[in-house]
Design a protein around this motif. Structure first.
Motif, PDB file in Angstrom:
ATOM      1  N   MET A 109       0.820  -1.222   0.000  1.00  0.00           N
ATOM      2  CA  MET A 109       0.000   0.000   0.000  1.00  0.00           C
ATOM      3  C   MET A 109       0.851   1.268   0.000  1.00  0.00           C
ATOM      4  N   LYS A 110       2.022   1.180   0.626  1.00  0.00           N
ATOM      5  CA  LYS A 110       2.948   2.314   0.644  1.00  0.00           C
ATOM      6  C   LYS A 110       3.321   2.715  -0.793  1.00  0.00           C
ATOM      7  N   VAL A 111       3.622   1.713  -1.600  1.00  0.00           N
ATOM      8  CA  VAL A 111       3.939   1.965  -3.004  1.00  0.00           C
ATOM      9  C   VAL A 111       2.701   2.479  -3.739  1.00  0.00           C
ATOM     10  N   TYR A 112       1.566   1.862  -3.459  1.00  0.00           N
ATOM     11  CA  TYR A 112       0.302   2.261  -4.094  1.00  0.00           C
ATOM     12  C   TYR A 112       0.027   3.748  -3.828  1.00  0.00           C
ATOM     13  N   HIS A 113       0.131   4.152  -2.568  1.00  0.00           N
ATOM     14  CA  HIS A 113      -0.184   5.541  -2.219  1.00  0.00           C
ATOM     15  C   HIS A 113       0.844   6.523  -2.769  1.00  0.00           C
ATOM     16  N   GLU A 114       2.090   6.096  -2.845  1.00  0.00           N
ATOM     17  CA  GLU A 114       3.114   6.981  -3.408  1.00  0.00           C
ATOM     18  C   GLU A 114       2.823   7.214  -4.900  1.00  0.00           C
ATOM     19  N   LEU A 115       2.519   6.144  -5.616  1.00  0.00           N
ATOM     20  CA  LEU A 115       2.211   6.293  -7.042  1.00  0.00           C
ATOM     21  C   LEU A 115       0.899   7.060  -7.255  1.00  0.00           C
ATOM     22  N   TYR A 116      -0.026   6.910  -6.326  1.00  0.00           N
ATOM     23  CA  TYR A 116      -1.314   7.626  -6.402  1.00  0.00           C
ATOM     24  C   TYR A 116      -1.063   9.136  -6.434  1.00  0.00           C
ATOM     25  N   THR A 117      -0.188   9.617  -5.554  1.00  0.00           N
ATOM     26  CA  THR A 117       0.108  11.046  -5.500  1.00  0.00           C
ATOM     27  C   THR A 117       0.763  11.530  -6.795  1.00  0.00           C
ATOM     28  N   TYR A 118       1.600  10.671  -7.391  1.00  0.00           N
ATOM     29  CA  TYR A 118       2.248  11.035  -8.656  1.00  0.00           C
ATOM     30  C   TYR A 118       1.289  11.019  -9.841  1.00  0.00           C
ATOM     31  N   ALA A 119       0.143  10.356  -9.673  1.00  0.00           N
ATOM     32  CA  ALA A 119      -0.748  10.132 -10.818  1.00  0.00           C
ATOM     33  C   ALA A 119      -1.237  11.438 -11.434  1.00  0.00           C
ATOM     34  N   GLN A 120      -1.217  12.520 -10.640  1.00  0.00           N
ATOM     35  CA  GLN A 120      -1.649  13.811 -11.192  1.00  0.00           C
ATOM     36  C   GLN A 120      -0.791  14.242 -12.375  1.00  0.00           C
ATOM     37  N   ASN A 121       0.435  13.739 -12.444  1.00  0.00           N
ATOM     38  CA  ASN A 121       1.341  14.125 -13.532  1.00  0.00           C
ATOM     39  C   ASN A 121       1.507  13.026 -14.575  1.00  0.00           C
ATOM     40  N   ASP A 122       0.702  11.972 -14.480  1.00  0.00           N
ATOM     41  CA  ASP A 122       0.920  10.823 -15.355  1.00  0.00           C
ATOM     42  C   ASP A 122      -0.433  10.241 -15.785  1.00  0.00           C
ATOM     43  N   ASP A 123      -0.796  10.501 -17.047  1.00  0.00           N
ATOM     44  CA  ASP A 123      -2.127  10.103 -17.518  1.00  0.00           C
ATOM     45  C   ASP A 123      -2.344   8.588 -17.481  1.00  0.00           C
ATOM     46  N   ASP A 124      -1.295   7.814 -17.773  1.00  0.00           N
ATOM     47  CA  ASP A 124      -1.437   6.353 -17.768  1.00  0.00           C
ATOM     48  C   ASP A 124      -1.727   5.848 -16.361  1.00  0.00           C
ATOM     49  N   HIS A 125      -0.947   6.329 -15.405  1.00  0.00           N
ATOM     50  CA  HIS A 125      -1.152   5.889 -14.022  1.00  0.00           C
ATOM     51  C   HIS A 125      -2.493   6.398 -13.490  1.00  0.00           C
ATOM     52  N   ARG A 126      -2.829   7.624 -13.843  1.00  0.00           N
ATOM     53  CA  ARG A 126      -4.108   8.170 -13.399  1.00  0.00           C
ATOM     54  C   ARG A 126      -5.266   7.288 -13.895  1.00  0.00           C
ATOM     55  N   ALA A 127      -5.180   6.832 -15.148  1.00  0.00           N
ATOM     56  CA  ALA A 127      -6.246   5.988 -15.702  1.00  0.00           C
ATOM     57  C   ALA A 127      -6.337   4.662 -14.943  1.00  0.00           C
ATOM     58  N   LEU A 128      -5.182   4.079 -14.589  1.00  0.00           N
ATOM     59  CA  LEU A 128      -5.174   2.831 -13.823  1.00  0.00           C
ATOM     60  C   LEU A 128      -5.805   3.022 -12.444  1.00  0.00           C
ATOM     61  N   PHE A 129      -5.437   4.111 -11.764  1.00  0.00           N
ATOM     62  CA  PHE A 129      -5.999   4.379 -10.441  1.00  0.00           C
ATOM     63  C   PHE A 129      -7.487   4.692 -10.528  1.00  0.00           C
ATOM     64  N   ASP A 130      -7.841   5.409 -11.582  1.00  0.00           N
ATOM     65  CA  ASP A 130      -9.245   5.785 -11.759  1.00  0.00           C
ATOM     66  C   ASP A 130     -10.106   4.531 -11.942  1.00  0.00           C
ATOM     67  N   ASP A 131      -9.632   3.602 -12.771  1.00  0.00           N
ATOM     68  CA  ASP A 131     -10.342   2.335 -12.963  1.00  0.00           C
ATOM     69  C   ASP A 131     -10.445   1.566 -11.655  1.00  0.00           C
ATOM     70  N   HIS A 132      -9.340   1.549 -10.913  1.00  0.00           N
ATOM     71  CA  HIS A 132      -9.340   0.812  -9.651  1.00  0.00           C
ATOM     72  C   HIS A 132     -10.316   1.434  -8.662  1.00  0.00           C
ATOM     73  N   TYR A 133     -10.279   2.763  -8.580  1.00  0.00           N
ATOM     74  CA  TYR A 133     -11.212   3.468  -7.701  1.00  0.00           C
ATOM     75  C   TYR A 133     -12.655   3.115  -8.074  1.00  0.00           C
ATOM     76  N   ASP A 134     -12.937   3.132  -9.370  1.00  0.00           N
ATOM     77  CA  ASP A 134     -14.294   2.809  -9.844  1.00  0.00           C
ATOM     78  C   ASP A 134     -14.715   1.399  -9.441  1.00  0.00           C
ATOM     79  N   ARG A 135     -13.782   0.448  -9.547  1.00  0.00           N
ATOM     80  CA  ARG A 135     -14.138  -0.941  -9.221  1.00  0.00           C
ATOM     81  C   ARG A 135     -14.358  -1.112  -7.727  1.00  0.00           C
TER      82      ARG A 135
END
Lengths: 204, 204
Positions: A109-135
């Motif tokens: 989860m530590k890695v997950y949350h760190e990448l989550y914060t970076y997702a604002q600058n990364d469209d690919d990661h943002r899309a992955l987190f967005d899908d996960h949030y939706d599920r």
């Protein structure tokens, strides 16, 4: 270039690289992490990593999918569980996580949350987190809707409740990681029961 | 070295550096941010920055205090407001923020949330965030306790409610920033009303 399929399958090789990435990230943190750090965490050569992944960004995208798959694949809810039991199981799973042989839920989860914060600058990661949030939210919405249909829950806005619970879970995990509040998930669990779920029963 | 007190006071100079830091962080992001980037965002020389701050970490700690001061200093609640009105005002302030001439609430919160994630690796920053979290939660706890004392709210666990509301607010802001969910704060506000605050009234 060495043949990466020589001793293990491509899927196995990628899993080995993913677990080595965990170790390297735990040691160096995302900011200071370099692809060559992975080589020090496994027996495979650096060429193998570059054969499978086209740079740090590609590796991180695959790694994020790997973390999310583990997280999602592990929810165990009995088929015929009543809505409240299923809801409790899903919330507990998100808050306290499944068990792993190496690197526990919180390391992951530590890695997950760190990448989550970076997702604002990364469209690919943002899309992955967005899908996960939706599920995650979707799975809560589904069981709340079932509870309403079966007359166990009062007629609440299931979408809004899914959002609230997903937000609380995310914040409690993030608080444990960032601020070191070890009891944040337990507090969140109690608060969810006391202020949200206990009033959800149709009997009230 | 130029004399940093020549034209403006030390306090003013630090404010100029802080606002230049905002601009530099907005442009480069925390990871790629270097102290020399600030020089490009203001008329003061780089020597002035190094005169006031002992490296990136010292600058970031001061910057974090600056962001938190702005955030906290701006809550406006009327002295004689009833508990529910004060609670609403505090929640709105945290969710939607005060207004600034340059760099709005969300630009500032973006930096806040990025540093929050890093706090796990930085004891100084973690302590600053921890204090801030305590004060925000404490201000909610205080007004909930007042509402209970005055007979407006039912006798809930005020500490637990303070925690829940602070977590929801933090998550909704983080979701807007990381995933681009523009309506996350409004959704959180609705969910807080519907599932938490509406049942808080002592009349129910």
């Amino acid at each position: 270039m060495s043949d990466p399929g020589e001793t293990v399958s491509a899927k196995d090789t990628e899993d080995v690289i993913m677990e080595a990435t965990f170790r390297a990230l735990s040691e160096h943190g995302y900011t200071d992490f370099r692809m060559r750090d992975i080589g020090e965490e496994m027996d495979l050569t650096r060429q193998v990593i570059h054969y499978h992944f086209d740079g740090k960004h590609d590796l991180m995208s695959s790694f994020l999918e790997y973390v999310i798959d583990q997280y999602e694949g592990s929810v165990e809810v009995e088929e015929d569980a009543d809505p409240r039991t299923e809801l409790d199981a899903r919330i507990d799973q998100c808050l306290f996580g499944p068990e792993f042989e190496e690197f526990g839920h919180w390391d992951r989860m530590k890695v997950y949350h760190e990448l989550y914060t970076y997702a604002q600058n990364d469209d690919d990661h943002r899309a992955l987190f967005d899908d996960h949030y939706d599920r995650i939210r979707g799975s809560v919405v589904e069981v709340v809707e079932r509870g309403i249909e079966e007359g166990e829950f009062r007629a609440v806005d299931a979408e809004l409740m899914g959002q609230l619970l997903t937000d609380v879970i995310h914040a409690a995990r993030g608080r444990r990681i960032a601020l070191g509040h070890e009891d944040a998930p337990e507090q969140a669990r109690r608060a969810i029961d006391e202020f949200v779920l206990d009033s959800l029963s149709a009997d009230d």
